[in-house]
Design a protein around this motif. Structure first.
Motif, PDB file in Angstrom:
ATOM      1  N   ARG A  36      97.007 -28.263 -17.671  1.00 53.47           N
ATOM      2  CA  ARG A  36      95.786 -29.053 -17.815  1.00 53.47           C
ATOM      3  C   ARG A  36      94.583 -28.382 -17.157  1.00 53.47           C
ATOM      4  O   ARG A  36      93.486 -28.346 -17.721  1.00 53.47           O
ATOM      5  N   GLU A  37      94.746 -27.902 -15.940  1.00 53.30           N
ATOM      6  CA  GLU A  37      93.605 -27.365 -15.202  1.00 53.30           C
ATOM      7  C   GLU A  37      93.076 -26.080 -15.832  1.00 53.30           C
ATOM      8  O   GLU A  37      91.866 -25.862 -15.890  1.00 53.30           O
ATOM      9  N   SER A  38      93.970 -25.230 -16.306  1.00 51.67           N
ATOM     10  CA  SER A  38      93.496 -24.012 -16.968  1.00 51.67           C
ATOM     11  C   SER A  38      92.896 -24.355 -18.322  1.00 51.67           C
ATOM     12  O   SER A  38      91.936 -23.705 -18.760  1.00 51.67           O
ATOM     13  N   TRP A  39      93.465 -25.377 -19.002  1.00 56.64           N
ATOM     14  CA  TRP A  39      92.913 -25.766 -20.300  1.00 56.64           C
ATOM     15  C   TRP A  39      91.470 -26.234 -20.166  1.00 56.64           C
ATOM     16  O   TRP A  39      90.602 -25.812 -20.934  1.00 56.64           O
ATOM     17  N   VAL A  40      91.183 -27.114 -19.209  1.00 53.64           N
ATOM     18  CA  VAL A  40      89.850 -27.713 -19.158  1.00 53.64           C
ATOM     19  C   VAL A  40      88.781 -26.666 -18.868  1.00 53.64           C
ATOM     20  O   VAL A  40      87.677 -26.716 -19.418  1.00 53.64           O
ATOM     21  N   LYS A  41      89.097 -25.687 -18.043  1.00 51.45           N
ATOM     22  CA  LYS A  41      88.123 -24.630 -17.762  1.00 51.45           C
ATOM     23  C   LYS A  41      87.893 -23.778 -19.008  1.00 51.45           C
ATOM     24  O   LYS A  41      86.754 -23.408 -19.325  1.00 51.45           O
ATOM     25  N   SER A  42      88.971 -23.478 -19.739  1.00 57.19           N
ATOM     26  CA  SER A  42      88.850 -22.682 -20.959  1.00 57.19           C
ATOM     27  C   SER A  42      88.091 -23.442 -22.047  1.00 57.19           C
ATOM     28  O   SER A  42      87.270 -22.865 -22.762  1.00 57.19           O
ATOM     29  N   TYR A  43      88.353 -24.737 -22.159  1.00 56.51           N
ATOM     30  CA  TYR A  43      87.697 -25.577 -23.165  1.00 56.51           C
ATOM     31  C   TYR A  43      86.191 -25.653 -22.911  1.00 56.51           C
ATOM     32  O   TYR A  43      85.379 -25.438 -23.818  1.00 56.51           O
ATOM     33  N   ILE A  44      85.801 -25.918 -21.678  1.00 54.46           N
ATOM     34  CA  ILE A  44      84.378 -26.011 -21.350  1.00 54.46           C
ATOM     35  C   ILE A  44      83.703 -24.657 -21.530  1.00 54.46           C
ATOM     36  O   ILE A  44      82.574 -24.567 -22.023  1.00 54.46           O
ATOM     37  N   ASN A  45      84.401 -23.591 -21.171  1.00 51.89           N
ATOM     38  CA  ASN A  45      83.849 -22.244 -21.358  1.00 51.89           C
ATOM     39  C   ASN A  45      83.605 -21.949 -22.833  1.00 51.89           C
ATOM     40  O   ASN A  45      82.559 -21.392 -23.203  1.00 51.89           O
ATOM     41  N   GLN A  46      84.551 -22.330 -23.706  1.00 51.73           N
ATOM     42  CA  GLN A  46      84.394 -22.080 -25.144  1.00 51.73           C
ATOM     43  C   GLN A  46      83.188 -22.814 -25.703  1.00 51.73           C
ATOM     44  O   GLN A  46      82.354 -22.231 -26.411  1.00 51.73           O
ATOM     45  N   LEU A  47      83.062 -24.119 -25.391  1.00 47.41           N
ATOM     46  CA  LEU A  47      81.940 -24.891 -25.911  1.00 47.41           C
ATOM     47  C   LEU A  47      80.615 -24.403 -25.341  1.00 47.41           C
ATOM     48  O   LEU A  47      79.599 -24.370 -26.048  1.00 47.41           O
ATOM     49  N   THR A  48      80.622 -24.000 -24.080  1.00 44.95           N
ATOM     50  CA  THR A  48      79.400 -23.474 -23.469  1.00 44.95           C
ATOM     51  C   THR A  48      78.952 -22.192 -24.162  1.00 44.95           C
ATOM     52  O   THR A  48      77.759 -21.989 -24.391  1.00 44.95           O
ATOM     53  N   LYS A  49      79.906 -21.340 -24.526  1.00 42.53           N
ATOM     54  CA  LYS A  49      79.561 -20.101 -25.222  1.00 42.53           C
ATOM     55  C   LYS A  49      78.896 -20.397 -26.557  1.00 42.53           C
ATOM     56  O   LYS A  49      77.924 -19.740 -26.941  1.00 42.53           O
ATOM     57  N   TYR A  50      79.421 -21.383 -27.289  1.00 39.04           N
ATOM     58  CA  TYR A  50      78.788 -21.757 -28.547  1.00 39.04           C
ATOM     59  C   TYR A  50      77.378 -22.288 -28.300  1.00 39.04           C
ATOM     60  O   TYR A  50      76.430 -21.925 -29.000  1.00 39.04           O
ATOM     61  N   ASN A  51      77.235 -23.154 -27.314  1.00 42.40           N
ATOM     62  CA  ASN A  51      75.926 -23.760 -27.044  1.00 42.40           C
ATOM     63  C   ASN A  51      74.892 -22.721 -26.631  1.00 42.40           C
ATOM     64  O   ASN A  51      73.704 -22.848 -26.944  1.00 42.40           O
ATOM     65  N   GLN A  52      75.330 -21.696 -25.936  1.00 42.12           N
ATOM     66  CA  GLN A  52      74.403 -20.679 -25.439  1.00 42.12           C
ATOM     67  C   GLN A  52      74.238 -19.510 -26.403  1.00 42.12           C
ATOM     68  O   GLN A  52      73.441 -18.609 -26.146  1.00 42.12           O
ATOM     69  N   SER A  53      74.979 -19.542 -27.507  1.00 42.70           N
ATOM     70  CA  SER A  53      74.893 -18.456 -28.480  1.00 42.70           C
ATOM     71  C   SER A  53      73.684 -18.639 -29.391  1.00 42.70           C
ATOM     72  O   SER A  53      72.956 -19.643 -29.317  1.00 42.70           O
ATOM     73  N   ALA A  54      73.504 -17.688 -30.298  1.00 41.97           N
ATOM     74  CA  ALA A  54      72.415 -17.788 -31.272  1.00 41.97           C
ATOM     75  C   ALA A  54      72.573 -18.992 -32.189  1.00 41.97           C
ATOM     76  O   ALA A  54      71.587 -19.492 -32.743  1.00 41.97           O
ATOM     77  N   LEU A  55      73.810 -19.493 -32.335  1.00 37.93           N
ATOM     78  CA  LEU A  55      74.008 -20.707 -33.128  1.00 37.93           C
ATOM     79  C   LEU A  55      73.256 -21.883 -32.516  1.00 37.93           C
ATOM     80  O   LEU A  55      72.752 -22.756 -33.228  1.00 37.93           O
ATOM     81  N   GLY A  56      73.212 -21.915 -31.180  1.00 38.39           N
ATOM     82  CA  GLY A  56      72.481 -22.990 -30.514  1.00 38.39           C
ATOM     83  C   GLY A  56      70.978 -22.769 -30.576  1.00 38.39           C
ATOM     84  O   GLY A  56      70.223 -23.665 -30.917  1.00 38.39           O
ATOM     85  N   PHE A  57      70.570 -21.568 -30.228  1.00 34.85           N
ATOM     86  CA  PHE A  57      69.163 -21.207 -30.317  1.00 34.85           C
ATOM     87  C   PHE A  57      69.073 -19.717 -30.617  1.00 34.85           C
ATOM     88  O   PHE A  57      69.747 -18.917 -29.972  1.00 34.85           O
ATOM     89  N   PRO A  58      68.315 -19.332 -31.633  1.00 32.62           N
ATOM     90  CA  PRO A  58      67.343 -20.139 -32.384  1.00 32.62           C
ATOM     91  C   PRO A  58      67.854 -20.743 -33.697  1.00 32.62           C
ATOM     92  O   PRO A  58      67.153 -21.501 -34.336  1.00 32.62           O
ATOM     93  N   LEU A  59      69.109 -20.404 -34.099  1.00 32.04           N
ATOM     94  CA  LEU A  59      69.538 -20.761 -35.451  1.00 32.04           C
ATOM     95  C   LEU A  59      69.552 -22.261 -35.708  1.00 32.04           C
ATOM     96  O   LEU A  59      69.182 -22.724 -36.786  1.00 32.04           O
ATOM     97  N   SER A  60      70.007 -23.054 -34.714  1.00 28.85           N
ATOM     98  CA  SER A  60      70.115 -24.491 -34.970  1.00 28.85           C
ATOM     99  C   SER A  60      68.758 -25.168 -35.161  1.00 28.85           C
ATOM    100  O   SER A  60      68.674 -26.289 -35.653  1.00 28.85           O
TER     101      SER A  60
END
Length: 252
Positions: free
Chosen positions: A92-116
């Motif tokens: 569980r503990e390793s999963w939650v860190k990996s999950y938040i890291n994955q979503l953060t990468k998407y949010n901070q990528s070009a998909l989040g800005f400027p593309l979205s």
């Protein structure tokens, strides 16, 4: 459809897809859901999908994973009465860190800005992925319009809560004779009645690398950039015309 990988995001679902591919299963990969099945999946997201739709959508394919498999695994059981389910899990503990890291990468990528902001296709991409995630995690419906799109990221305690609730639901309600809970101890080939191959088990999407790979190689990402450049061109033309139209006339 023979096998549905119903593990939560970041529990080795991409690795499991690759393992099944090596066993000659035809995998319906993530990009196909958005590029080819967008309208079909929207029927399900709007509550109008039917079992026969799933049979048509995945004719000729053997397996699927990730958020849409998670959101509609019960519908898959109806559409494919003999389908097997693989629930991938991790500590569980390793999963939650990996999950938040994955979503953060998407949010901070070009998909989040400027593309979205500047690409209509990118905005559809975000809605297409946020809606089933909200369904799985029982999150409030996100506003359909916001200037910049992103995945909602809760604190670790909340993420672990919906991770546990989802896994408990699968374990409790999936047919016991067709559910395999996978861990590193193996047993996959026995569950699938397949011979054990003579090569090591794969390991995909290390450290959320899939984000960069999709931005580089997915065809619809190129379309998003094209749309953004067109918008930039139109904005520049509009601003130029506006300045020319309202520029004060020079008195000679």
């Amino acid at each position: 459809m023979k096998v549905l990988i119903v593990g939560f995001l970041k529990t080795g679902t991409k690795t499991m897809c690759e393992a099944l591919r090596l066993l000659d299963y035809k995998v319906s990969y993530h990009g196909r859901d958005f590029s080819e099945l967008y309208e079909h999946w929207n029927k399900f997201l709007d509550g109008e999908g039917r079992p026969e739709d799933l049979r048509k959508m995945f004719e000729g394919f053997d397996t699927l994973s990730d958020i849409l498999a998670m959101a509609y695994w019960k519908e898959f059981l109806v559409a494919f009465p003999n389908i097997k389910l693989i629930l991938t899990m991790r500590e569980r503990e390793s999963w939650v860190k990996s999950y938040i890291n994955q979503l953060t990468k998407y949010n901070q990528s070009a998909l989040g800005f400027p593309l979205s902001i500047f690409s209509p296709t990118a905005r559809r991409w975000w809605d297409f992925h946020c809606r089933p995630l909200a369904k799985v995690c029982k999150l409030p419906a996100a506003k359909r319009f916001s200037l910049r799109k992103c995945f909602p990221i809760d604190n670790e305690e909340t993420c672990l809560k919906f991770y546990d609730e989802y896994n408990d639901d699968v374990i409790k309600n999936a047919p016991k004779d067709r559910l395999f809970i996978y861990n590193v101890e193996g047993g996959l080939c026995e569950f699938l009645n397949e011979d054990i191959p003579n090569y090591p088990f794969p390991h995909m999407n290390k450290n959320g690398e899939i984000t960069e790979r999709r931005l580089k190689y997915d065809a619809y990402i190129k379309d998003m950039y094209t749309e953004m450049y067109i918008v930039f061109t139109l904005l520049a033309a509009f601003i130029s015309l506006f300045v020319l139209w309202y520029r004060p006339l020079t008195v000679i």
